[in-house]
Scaffold this motif. Structure first.
Motif, PDB file in Angstrom:
ATOM      1  N   ALA A  11       0.828  -1.204   0.000  1.00  0.00           N
ATOM      2  CA  ALA A  11       0.000   0.000   0.000  1.00  0.00           C
ATOM      3  C   ALA A  11       0.863   1.256   0.000  1.00  0.00           C
ATOM      4  O   ALA A  11       0.574   2.226  -0.715  1.00  0.00           O
ATOM      5  CB  ALA A  11      -0.935  -0.012   1.209  1.00  0.00           C
TER       6      ALA A  11
ATOM      7  N   LEU B 280      -0.817  -8.594  -5.205  1.00  0.00           N
ATOM      8  CA  LEU B 280      -1.793  -7.531  -4.981  1.00  0.00           C
ATOM      9  C   LEU B 280      -3.223  -8.067  -4.996  1.00  0.00           C
ATOM     10  O   LEU B 280      -4.053  -7.654  -4.186  1.00  0.00           O
ATOM     11  CB  LEU B 280      -1.629  -6.442  -6.044  1.00  0.00           C
ATOM     12  N   SER B 281      -3.502  -8.992  -5.920  1.00  0.00           N
ATOM     13  CA  SER B 281      -4.857  -9.532  -5.999  1.00  0.00           C
ATOM     14  C   SER B 281      -5.206 -10.341  -4.756  1.00  0.00           C
ATOM     15  O   SER B 281      -6.368 -10.372  -4.341  1.00  0.00           O
ATOM     16  CB  SER B 281      -4.999 -10.392  -7.255  1.00  0.00           C
TER      17      SER B 281
ATOM     18  N   TYR C 294      -5.212  -7.526  -1.697  1.00  0.00           N
ATOM     19  CA  TYR C 294      -6.242  -6.494  -1.827  1.00  0.00           C
ATOM     20  C   TYR C 294      -7.231  -6.896  -2.920  1.00  0.00           C
ATOM     21  O   TYR C 294      -7.218  -6.326  -4.022  1.00  0.00           O
ATOM     22  CB  TYR C 294      -5.611  -5.137  -2.157  1.00  0.00           C
TER      23      TYR C 294
ATOM     24  N   LEU D  67      -9.182  -4.056  -4.559  1.00  0.00           N
ATOM     25  CA  LEU D  67      -8.388  -2.904  -4.983  1.00  0.00           C
ATOM     26  C   LEU D  67      -9.047  -2.226  -6.177  1.00  0.00           C
ATOM     27  O   LEU D  67      -9.328  -2.864  -7.202  1.00  0.00           O
ATOM     28  CB  LEU D  67      -6.963  -3.348  -5.342  1.00  0.00           C
TER      29      LEU D  67
END
Length: 386
Positions: A253, A283-284, A287, A290
């Motif tokens: 982040a 990232l998936s 988050y 996202l």
């Protein structure tokens, strides 16, 4: 009211009654799904398949005969249209069938995450980073061998008010106007297929050829798009050219915030992350909700993540520059940095004879280009640890 008027009034009432009954029946009946219109790139894939068939059979048939032999009449008609002028076909094909937001390559482009690109090569590699950035930015069709100068004005803060009193002068933005020249460059991709592929059934052969073409085109274009090399007469500049990397941290982040903050004058309009595959997956998982689009690329080194204001990305394709050629008789130097087959008595190594190995070579060529309209719209970092 005379008899004729009463009869006319009764007919109108009966029509309204029938319309009401039809509407009720439709609501009671299960909906019949409308067949989805095929995206226009399928005609190009089938045209390439027909050329592979023709080359594998020693070019004994005319191309139109091969197309008619392999495909139904309605499909072959579409392929013939794409063969005459791929650029014109891609421009007009979208208007042939109803536009629907659920069909990729059609009106789906007006909804977020859809793909609309300029040029046939990117269309055949719809999942490439180039294609997906082109869908979010500005796509321009250039005349053959042409270029265009794009005007840019520095933003003013605060912007001028649009409200003007009667007889008063209209405010003019005071930013300096700059010009950026967009040019296209020749992009060519060579893919090879065994002649046995031509012997497969049509759906299977189409899938194989479409998959190989997509991979070859996407990797070739994206590898250049995402590098840091300067532009030259034969290629556009990589997006990372002249962009200093930021220092990566240990928190995803915080790193994303740093990438956004680096594009601050003005703030990004359409911020997109392009990440190495490992970082895109991380990232998936971390988050799943996202809101920032994350585009995965296997051509980026592990640990690399790039922030781009996609609204400033401009792509181009020259009108009708796309061409297809197939051969079973060529000799290829199988290398990412090919040399002439024979140069000053030295033979390139390794070489492959397509005729000797029962292989069909397909060459696709098109004039493409890209640039960022303004500097400072890209940030990136390497060595990411998450």
């Amino acid at each position: 009211m005379d008899s004729f008027a009463r009869l006319e009034n009764e007919i109108v009432n009966q029509k309204h009654l029938l319309i009401g009954i039809e509407r009720r029946v439709r609501k009671m009946s299960p909906a019949v799904p409308t067949p989805a219109a095929e995206p226009p790139q399928m005609a190009l894939v089938r045209l390439i398949l027909a050329r592979v068939h023709r080359a594998a059979n020693g070019n004994r048939e005319r191309l139109d005969q091969v197309i008619e032999r392999l495909f139904p009449v309605d499909v072959s008609r579409e392929i013939q249209r794409s063969m005459e002028s791929p650029g014109e076909y891609l421009r007009t094909r979208a208007a042939t069938n109803p536009a629907m937001t659920t069909v990729p390559g059609w009106a789906a482009e007006i909804v977020p995450g859809a793909v609309l690109v300029s040029g046939a090569l990117p269309l055949l590699a719809g999942r490439s980073i180039f294609s997906r950035l082109a869908a979010r930015g500005l796509s321009i069709e250039l005349p053959p061998g042409g270029s265009i100068r794009l005007p840019n004005a520095a933003p003013t803060d605060p912007p001028p008010s649009p409200w003007v009193g009667e007889g008063q002068p209209i405010p003019v933005r005071s930013g300096l106007l700059s010009l950026t020249t967009l040019r296209s460059h020749k992009a060519a991709v060579l893919s090879t297929f065994s002649e046995e592929i031509a012997a497969h059934s049509i759906p299977t052969a189409e899938s194989i050829i479409a998959s190989i073409l997509e991979q070859d085109i996407a990797r070739s274009i994206d590898f250049t798009l995402l590098d840091a090399n300067a532009g030259s007469p034969i290629r556009p500049a990589g997006l990372l050219n002249g962009v200093a990397p930021l220092t990566a941290g240990a928190d995803a982040a915080a790193d994303i915030k740093a990438l956004v903050a680096a594009i601050s004058d003005p703030a990004p309009v359409d911020f997109v992350l392009v990440a190495a595959t490992a970082q895109a997956i991380a990232l998936s998982l971390a988050y799943p909700q996202l809101a920032v689009p994350v585009l995965a690329s296997d051509v980026l080194p592990p640990g690399t993540i790039i922030g781009i204001d996609a609204a400033d990305f401009v792509s181009s394709a020259d009108r009708d520059s796309f061409s297809i050629a197939a051969s079973t008789e060529a000799v290829l130097h199988e290398s990412d940095s090919p040399d002439p087959i024979v140069d000053a008595g030295t033979t390139a190594n390794p070489v492959r004879s397509l005729w000797q190995t029962d292989v069909v070579g397909v060459k696709l060529r098109e004039m493409l280009g890209w640039l960022m309209r303004r500097p400072g719209r890209i940030s990136w970092m390497g060595g990411v640890q998450w």
